[in-house]
Design a protein around this motif. Structure first.
Motif, PDB file in Angstrom:
ATOM      1  N   LYS A   1      13.855 -11.006 -17.521  1.00 12.34           N
ATOM      2  CA  LYS A   1      14.252  -9.808 -18.263  1.00 12.34           C
ATOM      3  C   LYS A   1      13.627  -8.521 -17.732  1.00 12.34           C
ATOM      4  CE  LYS A   1      15.018 -12.270 -22.626  1.00 12.34           C
ATOM      5  NZ  LYS A   1      14.647 -12.364 -24.056  1.00 12.34           N
ATOM      6  N   ILE A   2      12.510  -8.636 -17.022  1.00 11.86           N
ATOM      7  CA  ILE A   2      11.794  -7.442 -16.555  1.00 11.86           C
ATOM      8  C   ILE A   2      11.830  -7.373 -15.036  1.00 11.86           C
ATOM      9  CG2 ILE A   2       9.575  -6.254 -16.467  1.00 11.86           C
ATOM     10  CD1 ILE A   2       8.856  -7.564 -19.106  1.00 11.86           C
ATOM     11  N   HIS A   3      12.339  -6.259 -14.521  1.00 11.95           N
ATOM     12  CA  HIS A   3      12.342  -5.988 -13.074  1.00 11.95           C
ATOM     13  C   HIS A   3      11.843  -4.555 -12.897  1.00 11.95           C
ATOM     14  CE1 HIS A   3      14.965  -9.420 -13.398  1.00 11.95           C
ATOM     15  NE2 HIS A   3      15.960  -8.693 -13.895  1.00 11.95           N
ATOM     16  N   GLU A   4      10.609  -4.391 -12.426  1.00 10.98           N
ATOM     17  CA  GLU A   4      10.064  -3.046 -12.327  1.00 10.98           C
ATOM     18  C   GLU A   4       9.051  -2.933 -11.204  1.00 10.98           C
ATOM     19  OE1 GLU A   4       8.402  -2.619 -16.255  1.00 10.98           O
ATOM     20  OE2 GLU A   4       6.403  -3.268 -15.602  1.00 10.98           O
ATOM     21  N   VAL A   5       8.768  -1.679 -10.855  1.00  7.66           N
ATOM     22  CA  VAL A   5       7.718  -1.368  -9.878  1.00  7.66           C
ATOM     23  C   VAL A   5       6.620  -0.630 -10.619  1.00  7.66           C
ATOM     24  CG1 VAL A   5       7.116  -0.081  -7.798  1.00  7.66           C
ATOM     25  CG2 VAL A   5       9.314  -1.274  -7.932  1.00  7.66           C
TER      26      VAL A   5
ATOM     27  N   HIS B   1       6.528  -0.336   1.983  1.00  5.65           N
ATOM     28  CA  HIS B   1       6.523   1.127   1.894  1.00  5.65           C
ATOM     29  C   HIS B   1       6.323   1.751   3.265  1.00  5.65           C
ATOM     30  CE1 HIS B   1       4.008   4.889   1.487  1.00  5.65           C
ATOM     31  NE2 HIS B   1       5.122   5.247   0.901  1.00  5.65           N
ATOM     32  N   HIS B   2       7.014   2.870   3.479  1.00  3.42           N
ATOM     33  CA  HIS B   2       6.798   3.668   4.697  1.00  3.42           C
ATOM     34  C   HIS B   2       7.016   5.130   4.353  1.00  3.42           C
ATOM     35  CE1 HIS B   2       7.667   5.463   8.678  1.00  3.42           C
ATOM     36  NE2 HIS B   2       6.709   4.633   9.056  1.00  3.42           N
ATOM     37  N   TYR B   3       5.917   5.894   4.381  1.00  2.00           N
ATOM     38  CA  TYR B   3       5.937   7.291   3.961  1.00  2.00           C
ATOM     39  C   TYR B   3       6.554   7.422   2.571  1.00  2.00           C
ATOM     40  CZ  TYR B   3       4.302   8.370   8.626  1.00  2.00           C
ATOM     41  OH  TYR B   3       3.559   8.429   9.771  1.00  2.00           O
ATOM     42  N   GLU B   4       7.646   8.148   2.389  1.00  2.00           N
ATOM     43  CA  GLU B   4       8.167   8.333   1.027  1.00  2.00           C
ATOM     44  C   GLU B   4       9.253   7.329   0.665  1.00  2.00           C
ATOM     45  OE1 GLU B   4      10.518  11.289   3.576  1.00  2.00           O
ATOM     46  OE2 GLU B   4       8.520  10.409   3.516  1.00  2.00           O
ATOM     47  N   ASP B   5       9.498   6.342   1.506  1.00  2.00           N
ATOM     48  CA  ASP B   5      10.532   5.333   1.243  1.00  2.00           C
ATOM     49  C   ASP B   5       9.912   4.026   0.765  1.00  2.00           C
ATOM     50  OD1 ASP B   5      12.603   7.009   2.025  1.00  2.00           O
ATOM     51  OD2 ASP B   5      12.428   6.433   4.124  1.00  2.00           O
TER      52      ASP B   5
ATOM     53  N   SER C   1      13.361   5.917  -3.441  1.00  2.00           N
ATOM     54  CA  SER C   1      12.348   6.961  -3.298  1.00  2.00           C
ATOM     55  C   SER C   1      11.148   6.531  -4.135  1.00  2.00           C
ATOM     56  CB  SER C   1      12.877   8.306  -3.793  1.00  2.00           C
ATOM     57  OG  SER C   1      13.104   8.258  -5.193  1.00  2.00           O
ATOM     58  N   LEU C   2      10.016   7.192  -3.952  1.00  2.00           N
ATOM     59  CA  LEU C   2       8.819   6.809  -4.688  1.00  2.00           C
ATOM     60  C   LEU C   2       8.903   7.136  -6.174  1.00  2.00           C
ATOM     61  CD1 LEU C   2       5.902   7.706  -2.238  1.00  2.00           C
ATOM     62  CD2 LEU C   2       6.758   5.450  -2.867  1.00  2.00           C
ATOM     63  N   ASN C   3       9.843   7.990  -6.567  1.00  2.00           N
ATOM     64  CA  ASN C   3      10.010   8.273  -7.991  1.00  2.00           C
ATOM     65  C   ASN C   3      11.060   7.377  -8.645  1.00  2.00           C
ATOM     66  OD1 ASN C   3      12.418   9.308  -7.078  1.00  2.00           O
ATOM     67  ND2 ASN C   3      11.912  11.459  -7.493  1.00  2.00           N
ATOM     68  N   GLY C   4      11.526   6.356  -7.892  1.00  2.00           N
ATOM     69  CA  GLY C   4      12.420   5.366  -8.483  1.00  2.00           C
ATOM     70  C   GLY C   4      13.897   5.614  -8.292  1.00  2.00           C
TER      71      GLY C   4
ATOM     72  N   LEU D   1       0.839  -1.201   0.000  1.00  2.00           N
ATOM     73  CA  LEU D   1       0.000   0.000   0.000  1.00  2.00           C
ATOM     74  C   LEU D   1       0.872   1.248   0.000  1.00  2.00           C
ATOM     75  CD1 LEU D   1      -3.064   0.763   0.219  1.00  2.00           C
ATOM     76  CD2 LEU D   1      -2.675   1.036   2.669  1.00  2.00           C
ATOM     77  N   ILE D   2       0.529   2.213  -0.857  1.00  2.00           N
ATOM     78  CA  ILE D   2       1.232   3.492  -0.913  1.00  2.00           C
ATOM     79  C   ILE D   2       0.376   4.597  -0.294  1.00  2.00           C
ATOM     80  CG2 ILE D   2       2.350   5.202  -2.397  1.00  2.00           C
ATOM     81  CD1 ILE D   2       3.788   2.535  -2.332  1.00  2.00           C
ATOM     82  N   THR D   3      -0.842   4.733  -0.798  1.00  2.00           N
ATOM     83  CA  THR D   3      -1.821   5.675  -0.245  1.00  2.00           C
ATOM     84  C   THR D   3      -3.133   4.905  -0.061  1.00  2.00           C
ATOM     85  OG1 THR D   3      -2.805   6.421  -2.337  1.00  2.00           O
ATOM     86  CG2 THR D   3      -0.738   7.475  -1.663  1.00  2.00           C
ATOM     87  N   PRO D   4      -4.168   5.535   0.498  1.00  2.00           N
ATOM     88  CA  PRO D   4      -5.436   4.814   0.667  1.00  2.00           C
ATOM     89  C   PRO D   4      -6.030   4.258  -0.618  1.00  2.00           C
ATOM     90  CG  PRO D   4      -5.423   6.766   2.036  1.00  2.00           C
ATOM     91  CD  PRO D   4      -4.183   6.838   1.194  1.00  2.00           C
TER      92      PRO D   4
END
Length: 450
Positions: free
Chosen positions: A268-272, A299-303, A316-319, A254-257
């Motif tokens: 070959k594919i490793h992604e979020v 996930h915890h806050y922005e990490d 970070s959440l932007n990768g 979970l990131i946000t509600p």
């Protein structure tokens, strides 16, 4: 009447005997209060810092996006200036009109895509800030109560009866504080269990549930690795929507509600991949690539914490890769799944060799728990109160381990309860239930607990 008086006298005698037979424990109580007070204060400071960091990250991301748009405009205008050299009349007018159309297109693209993304991020920031602010408010109330009790305890002196009363009252408020700190020692008690079929007509084969995530409203998201789907379940655990993933999804958090992050992993594919739940539908959003395999995500806050099979990384959440927190190359796949305590000060990772490892925020190893019932532990989850749940895949067991990561509190379910090759585990606060996913099985198991 005489019987009632006799009963009351008996109770008074029992209390008197209890207070006379037990040490006051005044010094220990005072120390415990001081310790918890300090930890609550540290949590408040950390939460306020998290809000500031979150707002700073949003502003920085906004500035980068706006600067990128300016760069695109300047680049195009420079190209137009170069192409306009030696032109005149109708050609010059045509170039001007073409430039206006292109500039307008870039601006519209920014409005339609980038501005929308920024608004979504802003909503997420507001949501997270509201949640953290609420937590800070709870911490403040508990801190005030603890401070009052601490002052009272220091004034009691040697009065044993008052000390006993203070101990009883303090126990409740200290438990509240420990829950906020994610240090709940309460063991779950399983009341009942049910199973629910999560296979849908478009599935190519048996379900292989490798990840479970519960939204605040009680809806459940499951990762079906074999059928390459993320499925949305309602509160009755019926599949109401799904999204086909381009590769094999292996974990979810979970990131946000309303937003989750899915770890996708193949040779070959490793992604979020980020997915938003919008009016009962799953809407894919941004994603970023990883330079390593991903077997678990938390996930915890922005990490964002990601396990690779041999390491634990923080993003970070932007990768952006922040650092590698833990590494152990001495065993095959020693770092499999990960979870974070509610306050973010402890990280938990599972090892194939019957182990649960507890780390500090900086990756320092704090504790190692080994148990034959954790043979090949794959499912790992921490509840909002800090209770640690872990599944032994080969031992067909679901355990609850103390928040310190040093001892087992209870065995929640075994093969006799229908647990067969358990993979993910997750707690739902809305229904007070523990949900367990199974390897190559069309059913999930739901255990009602108290």
């Amino acid at each position: 009447m005489a019987s009632g008086i006799s009963s009351q006298c008996s109770k008074v005698t029992q209390i008197s005997e209890l207070t006379n037979s037990q040490p006051t424990g005044l010094e220990g109580l005072s120390v415990e209060l001081e310790t918890v007070l300090g930890e609550i204060k540290t949590l408040q400071i950390s939460q306020k810092a998290s809000i500031q960091s979150l707002q700073r990250t949003y502003k920085e991301h906004s500035a980068v996006m706006i600067e990128q748009m300016r760069g695109n405009l300047n680049t195009y205008i420079d190209e137009c200036d170069n192409n306009s050299v030696g032109t005149s009349g109708g050609n010059e007018q045509y170039l001007k009109e073409e430039m206006c159309r292109s500039v307008l297109s870039i601006v519209n693209e920014f409005d339609n895509i980038t501005a929308k993304e920024l608004n979504e991020m802003k909503d997420e920031v507001i949501s997270i800030k509201g949640s953290v602010t609420s937590s800070i408010h709870k911490c403040t109330n508990v801190h005030n109560d603890l401070s009052q009790f601490h002052e009272i305890v220091q004034k009691i002196g040697d009065h044993k009866q008052l000390c006993l009363i203070a101990s009883i009252k303090c126990k409740h408020i200290i438990q509240q504080a420990l829950t906020l700190l994610g240090k709940s020692g309460k063991a779950f008690d399983v009341q009942s269990n049910t199973k629910h079929n999560v296979r849908i007509p478009s599935d190519s084969g048996e379900c292989f549930i490798t990840g479970i995530c519960v939204l605040p409203d009680g809806q459940v998201l499951i990762v079906d690795s074999k059928n390459q789907k993320v499925k949305l379940l309602n509160q009755q655990y019926q599949v109401v929507s799904h999204w086909d993933v381009n590769a094999r999804p292996v974990a979810i958090c979970l990131i946000t509600p309303s937003e989750v992050a899915v770890a996708v992993n193949t040779s070959k594919i490793h992604e979020v991949q980020f997915i938003t739940v919008n009016q009962g539908k799953l809407v894919p959003g941004r994603k970023f690539q990883l330079q390593h395999e991903c077997t678990g995500i938390a996930h915890h806050y922005e990490d964002l914490f990601v396990t690779s099979g041999q390491e634990l990384y923080k993003y970070s959440l932007n990768g952006k890769l922040i650092c590698r927190l833990y590494q152990d190359r001495l065993a095959y796949l020693p770092v499999y799944k990960c979870a974070v305590s509610p306050t973010g000060d402890r990280l938990y990772i599972t090892s194939y060799w019957n182990k649960l490892l507890t780390l500090a925020r900086d990756g320092t190893l704090l504790a190692t728990y080994t148990d034959p019932a954790l043979r090949w532990p794959r499912g790992l989850h921490v509840t909002p109160a800090g209770q640690v749940l872990v599944c032994g895949w080969q031992s067909n067991t679901v355990l609850q381990v103390g928040w310190e990561g040093q001892s087992k509190l209870t065995t929640l379910a075994t093969k006799e309860d229908g647990v067969r090759w358990p993979w993910p585990v997750c707690y739902c606060s809305t229904t007070s239930s523990i949900i367990v996913g199974l390897d190559l099985n069309d059913n999930i198991l739901v255990f009602r607990v108290e």
